[in-house]
Design a protein around this motif. Structure first.
Motif, mmCIF file in Angstrom:
data_model
loop_
_atom_site.group_PDB
_atom_site.id
_atom_site.type_symbol
_atom_site.label_atom_id
_atom_site.label_comp_id
_atom_site.label_asym_id
_atom_site.label_seq_id
_atom_site.Cartn_x
_atom_site.Cartn_y
_atom_site.Cartn_z
ATOM 1 N N GLU A 34 -50.728 -5.868 18.344
ATOM 2 C CA GLU A 34 -49.889 -4.772 18.147
ATOM 3 C C GLU A 34 -48.968 -4.844 16.826
ATOM 4 O O GLU A 34 -49.006 -6.231 16.317
ATOM 5 C CB GLU A 34 -47.980 -5.357 19.086
ATOM 6 C CG GLU A 34 -47.365 -4.278 18.347
ATOM 7 C CD GLU A 34 -45.988 -4.235 19.784
ATOM 8 O OE1 GLU A 34 -44.785 -3.888 19.474
ATOM 9 O OE2 GLU A 34 -46.468 -5.142 20.412
ATOM 10 N N GLY A 35 -49.104 -4.251 15.906
ATOM 11 C CA GLY A 35 -48.712 -4.230 13.951
ATOM 12 C C GLY A 35 -49.407 -4.517 13.675
ATOM 13 O O GLY A 35 -49.496 -4.828 12.231
ATOM 14 N N TRP A 36 -50.786 -3.962 13.413
ATOM 15 C CA TRP A 36 -51.432 -4.601 12.588
ATOM 16 C C TRP A 36 -52.883 -3.334 12.644
ATOM 17 O O TRP A 36 -52.607 -2.204 13.815
ATOM 18 C CB TRP A 36 -52.883 -5.260 13.735
ATOM 19 C CG TRP A 36 -52.239 -7.065 13.560
ATOM 20 C CD1 TRP A 36 -51.280 -7.518 14.088
ATOM 21 C CD2 TRP A 36 -52.623 -8.037 11.800
ATOM 22 N NE1 TRP A 36 -50.808 -8.174 13.638
ATOM 23 C CE2 TRP A 36 -51.619 -8.959 11.886
ATOM 24 C CE3 TRP A 36 -53.512 -8.273 11.454
ATOM 25 C CZ2 TRP A 36 -51.446 -9.949 11.726
ATOM 26 C CZ3 TRP A 36 -53.573 -9.453 10.516
ATOM 27 C CH2 TRP A 36 -52.875 -10.029 10.388
ATOM 28 N N ILE A 37 -53.601 -2.875 11.243
ATOM 29 C CA ILE A 37 -54.762 -1.203 11.518
ATOM 30 C C ILE A 37 -55.462 -1.906 11.074
ATOM 31 O O ILE A 37 -55.215 -2.501 10.192
ATOM 32 C CB ILE A 37 -53.421 -0.780 11.007
ATOM 33 C CG1 ILE A 37 -53.997 0.742 11.533
ATOM 34 C CG2 ILE A 37 -53.376 -0.802 9.518
ATOM 35 C CD1 ILE A 37 -53.240 1.787 11.400
ATOM 36 N N ILE A 53 -60.748 -3.336 6.502
ATOM 37 C CA ILE A 53 -60.259 -4.720 7.449
ATOM 38 C C ILE A 53 -59.230 -4.414 7.928
ATOM 39 O O ILE A 53 -58.446 -3.247 8.221
ATOM 40 C CB ILE A 53 -58.968 -5.581 5.702
ATOM 41 C CG1 ILE A 53 -60.521 -5.218 4.355
ATOM 42 C CG2 ILE A 53 -58.432 -5.877 5.981
ATOM 43 C CD1 ILE A 53 -61.360 -6.158 4.814
ATOM 44 N N LEU A 54 -58.958 -5.261 9.126
ATOM 45 C CA LEU A 54 -57.400 -4.971 9.817
ATOM 46 C C LEU A 54 -56.141 -6.242 9.649
ATOM 47 O O LEU A 54 -56.603 -7.592 9.638
ATOM 48 C CB LEU A 54 -58.374 -6.582 11.348
ATOM 49 C CG LEU A 54 -57.050 -6.011 12.580
ATOM 50 C CD1 LEU A 54 -56.568 -4.285 12.753
ATOM 51 C CD2 LEU A 54 -57.790 -6.258 13.331
ATOM 52 N N ARG A 55 -55.039 -5.620 9.679
ATOM 53 C CA ARG A 55 -54.279 -5.927 8.480
ATOM 54 C C ARG A 55 -52.627 -5.856 9.757
ATOM 55 O O ARG A 55 -52.924 -4.905 9.718
ATOM 56 C CB ARG A 55 -54.631 -6.030 6.967
ATOM 57 C CG ARG A 55 -54.307 -4.751 6.306
ATOM 58 C CD ARG A 55 -54.518 -5.118 5.025
ATOM 59 N NE ARG A 55 -54.148 -3.207 4.025
ATOM 60 C CZ ARG A 55 -55.229 -3.173 3.225
ATOM 61 N NH1 ARG A 55 -56.035 -3.782 3.028
ATOM 62 N NH2 ARG A 55 -54.636 -1.781 3.210
ATOM 63 N N LYS A 56 -51.739 -5.603 8.715
ATOM 64 C CA LYS A 56 -50.739 -5.516 9.397
ATOM 65 C C LYS A 56 -50.352 -4.191 8.398
ATOM 66 O O LYS A 56 -50.669 -4.311 7.573
ATOM 67 C CB LYS A 56 -49.406 -6.593 8.513
ATOM 68 C CG LYS A 56 -49.674 -7.819 9.579
ATOM 69 C CD LYS A 56 -48.307 -9.093 9.310
ATOM 70 C CE LYS A 56 -48.537 -10.133 10.042
ATOM 71 N NZ LYS A 56 -47.546 -10.935 9.432
ATOM 72 N N ALA A 57 -49.581 -3.483 9.224
ATOM 73 C CA ALA A 57 -49.834 -2.219 9.400
ATOM 74 C C ALA A 57 -48.030 -2.021 8.271
ATOM 75 O O ALA A 57 -47.870 -3.020 8.191
ATOM 76 C CB ALA A 57 -48.915 -1.270 10.016
#
Length: 695
Positions: free
Chosen positions: A656-659, A691-695
C-alpha cells in the motif's frame, strides 16, 4: 671510447639510477653474472665511458659516480656464461636496459646485433654473436626523484567499487581522431578538456588505460609495415612509453592524472607483468635475458627453452624474490610517483603460478595483500593465461576484481537468440555468485563487460558474423573465431534501415544488461559512439583508422541512451550492492531480496529454468540484507530481459502506498517514466526496467 673515472662503492639500495644532488648511485640485480659494466653515453648516443660496478651485496651490483646529473644516458653490459642449455645467455656485446630505468630514449631498432646469437647460423641460439648492439638500442635516462611538479593538493577520488563505472581506452586510439583536441595521441590529449567533458557527461568514474609501460615494436610487425599498437610487450616496468609524450617529460603523465582526479575520475593502468617483450629462445637480448636469464624467466625442463604460459614466448618468474620485488617496486612507483588509482593485470593467472600450478595464496598475491600501499588501490585482472589449468575465473583472493568473460559471451549469446541461456544469464545478472560468492568476496568482484579492446567492438558485434583481420597480414588466421556475434542479416556496413534499427536496439539491449547487472561494469571506449573496426577483432597492430576511435558521425540518440543507462545505475543503489542477492530473506522486513518471475507474475520453477525455448528473464531485485537505509529510497527494481517475441508481464502487487514506474525501455528510450497500474506490454527484443517506489 673508454674513459677513466673514479667510481665509488655506492650502495645496494635503491635499485636503478638514484640521483642524490651530487651524483648518481647505480644498483642492479644479477645473481649469475660475473661482471656488470655500466656504460655512459653522450648526448649524441655515443658510448663515452665503460666502468665495472665495483661492489656486490648479495646479488645486487652497485657503484656511485659523483658529478653525474639527471639526463645522463646509460645502459649495462653483463658478463657471464653463455650456455643456453643451462639457462645462461650472458653476452657483454649487447647493451642492456636497466629494469628500473625511469625513462627510455626510444625503441630498439631491429638488426642482427640485438640478438645474443648469430641469426644466420645453423644452430641458431646455441651460437654466440659478437656484434655490438649499442647503436640499435635505446638508452636509459637518469631521472630526478623530485621534478618539482605541483600536484595542487591532488586527492584520489577513492570511488568505491560499488559505484565504479570503468571505461577502457587507448591513449592514442581514443584521442587521435577527436576533432577538438590539441596534441592528439598524447597523455596530454587523453585528459584534455574535450575528453574530460565527454567522460564526465557520460558518468564514467574510472578510465582504464591500455599499457603505458615502455614496450617493444615486434620485428615481424615492423617488417609488415605495422606496429605494436596495444602495447602488450613491456620492456620497462618503470619507464613510461615515450611515444605518447608530447613534451618528453614524465610531468605530462602527472598532469594527466591530476586533471582526471580533478574531474572525479580515477586512473587505472593496464599492466603486463606476466611476460616481457624479449620473446622465446629466438628473441632479442634487450634487458632481462642478458642480465640474468635464469632468474628472471620461468624456464622449461630443458632450460634452453621458456615456459610460455603467456602465449608470447616467455613468462616472468614471480617465484624469484628479486623478480617479485621488481614488480612490487614498479607498482608502488606508479601509485606513489604518478598517483594512479589501481591496476588491471594482463593474464594475471600467470602471476599466481608456482612450480605446482596456480595458487591463490602464492607469494605474489600474499605480497600485495600485506603491502601498505598496494592493498588500498583497485586491483583487477584477467583470471587466465594460456598455460595448463590457466582458466581461474573466480579463484582470485580478496580484494581482487576479475574480468568476467563468461558475462561477455553469455550476454552476447542471449541477445543473439542462442537457446538455453536464460539460467546462465540469471547467474550473470546476479553477479556470477556461483563463481565469486566465497571467502567474503563482494559482488563487485565480477568485472562485467560485453566488449573490450581484445575482440569486436559493440558495433561490430552486431554487424559481423565473421572476423575480418586481413589487414593484420596473417591471412585472417589470427584473433578469436568464437565471437558470439550476429550481423542482423547483412555482413558489415549497410544503409538498410531495418537492419540498422535492429543493430541499434541490440546494442542498447547489451549495454542495458551490463548496467542492470550486479558487479562492476566496464565499457569499451568508442562503443558509445558506434565505433567500428571494420570487423577486425584483433587490432593489436593497427595504429591507424582501424584501431582508432571514430568520433565523427556518432548517433546522438544512442549516445544519449548510454548516458541514460549509466545515470540510471548511479541513481539506484539496488543495482550496485556489494552483497550478493540470493533470494534470501532480508533483515529489514523478512522479504527475499531476489525473485525470478515468469510473465504471469509467478515464480520460476526448475522446469522453467531448463526450458531451452525460453527467451526472456524477469528479475525482481531488492535491497540486500542489512541495508535498511535504501528502503526509504526504493523498494525494488524489476528488469525484463526479452530476447523473444512481445510479452505481457503481470507485475506483482505492490504494498500500500507504493507503485511501479516504468523508467527504462530499450525499444523506446526516449519515452519518459510513467506509472504502471496494469499488465506491462514488453516489446520483442528489448529490456525494460521498473522501479517500485512510493506513489
Amino acid at each position: 671510447m673508454t674513459g677513466n673515472v673514479a667510481i665509488r662503492p655506492g650502495r645496494a639500495y635503491p635499485l636503478g639510477a638514484d640521483y642524490d644532488g651530487e651524483g648518481v648511485n647505480f644498483a642492479i640485480f644479477s645473481q649469475h653474472a660475473t661482471r656488470m659494466t655500466l656504460c655512459l653515453f653522450d648526448d649524441d648516443g655515443n658510448e663515452a665511458i665503460n666502468v665495472a660496478l665495483p661492489e656486490r651485496d648479495g646479488h645486487v651490483w652497485h657503484g656511485y659516480l659523483p658529478g653525474l646529473k639527471p639526463g645522463q644516458l646509460y645502459g649495462y653490459r653483463a658478463s657471464g656464461p653463455y650456455r643456453p642449455d643451462e639457462g645462461h645467455r650472458f653476452n657483454p656485446h649487447k647493451l642492456l636496459l636497466d629494469p628500473y630505468a625511469r625513462r627510455l630514449t626510444g625503441h630498439p631498432r631491429w638488426s642482427a646485433s640485438v640478438f645474443g646469437y648469430d641469426v644466420t647460423a645453423k644452430h641458431s641460439d646455441l651460437t654466440f654473436d659478437t656484434r655490438d648492439s649499442a647503436q640499435a638500442m635505446p638508452k636509459c635516462v637518469v631521472v630526478a626523484k623530485d621534478d618539482g611538479f605541483d600536484w595542487q593538493d591532488d586527492r584520489p577520488p577513492e570511488t568505491p567499487m560499488s559505484e565504479t563505472i570503468l571505461y577502457e581506452a587507448h591513449v592514442k586510439g581514443l584521442t587521435m581522431q577527436h576533432p577538438r583536441i590539441d596534441r592528439p595521441g598524447s597523455y596530454a590529449a587523453l585528459a584534455s578538456d574535450p575528453m574530460l567533458e565527454h567522460l564526465t557527461w557520460l558518468g564514467i568514474t574510472a578510465i582504464q588505460i591500455l599499457p603505458i609501460h615502455a614496450f617493444v615494436n615486434d620485428e615481424h610487425l615492423i617488417e609488415k609495415g605495422l606496429t605494436n599498437y596495444w602495447g602488450y610487450q613491456s620492456i620497462g616496468f618503470f619507464a613510461p612509453e615515450p611515444r605518447y609524450m608530447s613534451g618528453g617529460q614524465e610531468a605530462e603523465i602527472k598532469e594527466m592524472v591530476r586533471r582526471f582526479h580533478g574531474a572525479g575520475i580515477e586512473v587505472i593502468l593496464d599492466v603486463v607483468y606476466n611476460h616481457t617483450g624479449e620473446g622465446n629462445h629466438l628473441g632479442p637480448t634487450l634487458s632481462f635475458r642478458g642480465l640474468d636469464n635464469l632468474s628472471y624467466y620461468r624456464l622449461a625442463e630443458s632450460p634452453r627453452y621458456y615456459i610460455n604460459d603467456s602465449g608470447t614466448g616467455n613468462s616472468l618468474n614471480t617465484e624469484h624474490p628479486m623478480v617479485l620485488r621488481m614488480i612490487l617496486d614498479s607498482l608502488r612507483y606508479w601509485v606513489e610517483t604518478f598517483h594512479v588509482d589501481g591496476f588491471r593485470f594482463d593474464l594475471a593467472a600467470s602471476l599466481g603460478r608456482t612450480a605446482h600450478g596456480f595458487d591463490r595464496n602464492s607469494a605474489f598475491f600474499q605480497a600485495i595483500r600485506q603491502d601498505p600501499v598496494l592493498s588500498r588501490v583497485k586491483l583487477m585482472g584477467e583470471p587466465w593465461d594460456v598455460g595448463p589449468g590457466g582458466y581461474q575465473l573466480g579463484a582470485f583472493p580478496n580484494p581482487w576484481g576479475e574480468h568476467n568473460d563468461r558475462f561477455r559471451d553469455q550476454v552476447r549469446g542471449f541477445w543473439r537468440g542462442d537457446p538455453g541461456l536464460v539460467a546462465r544469464l540469471a547467474n550473470r545478472v546476479s553477479g556470477s555468485a556461483v563463481r565469486f560468492d566465497h571467502d567474503g568476496r563482494p559482488a563487485t568482484a565480477s568485472v562485467n563487460f560485453v566488449t573490450c579492446h581484445d575482440g569486436f567492438t559493440l558495433m561490430d558485434t552486431v554487424s559481423y558474423n565473421q572476423k575480418h583481420n586481413e589487414a593484420n597480414g596473417e591471412n585472417n588466421a589470427d584473433g578469436h573465431d568464437h565471437n558470439a556475434s550476429d550481423n542482423c542479416g547483412i555482413e558489415g556496413p549497410t544503409s538498410n534501415e531495418a537492419v540498422t534499427a535492429l543493430r541499434a536496439r541490440r546494442r542498447r539491449n547489451m549495454l542495458a544488461t551490463l548496467l542492470l547487472s550486479q558487479g562492476t561494469p566496464m565499457l569499451l571506449a568508442g562503443d558509445e559512439l558506434g565505433n567500428s573496426q571494420g570487423g577486425n577483432n584483433n587490432a593489436y597492430c593497427q595504429d591507424n583508422e582501424i584501431g582508432w576511435v571514430t568520433w565523427e558521425g556518432a548517433d546522438p540518440a544512442f549516445l544519449d541512451f548510454v548516458r541514460q543507462i549509466i545515470q540510471f545505475r548511479k541513481s539506484h543503489p539496488i543495482l550496485r550492492q556489494k552483497r550478493f542477492l540470493h533470494a534470501r530473506e532480508r533483515l529489514i522486513d523478512g522479504v527475499p531480496d531476489l525473485f525470478w518471475r515468469k510473465s504471469n507474475g509467478s515464480l520460476m520453477t526448475e522446469e522453467d529454468w531448463q526450458d531451452p525455448e525460453r527467451r526472456h528473464l524477469i528479475a525482481e531485485m531488492r535491497t540486500a540484507s542489512g541495508t535498511p537505509e535504501y528502503a526509504a529510497l526504493e523498494y525494488a527494481i524489476m528488469a525484463v530481459f526479452n530476447a523473444g517475441e512481445a510479452l505481457t508481464v503481470d507485475l506483482p502487487s505492490p504494498r500500500e502506498g507504493w507503485i511501479w514506474y516504468r523508467e527504462l525501455d530499450t525499444a523506446d528510450p526516449s519515452l519518459g517514466p510513467f506509472a504502471v497500474t496494469k499488465p506491462l506490454e514488453v516489446h520483442a527484443n528489448s529490456v525494460v526496467a521498473l522501479i517500485l517506489r512510493k506513489a
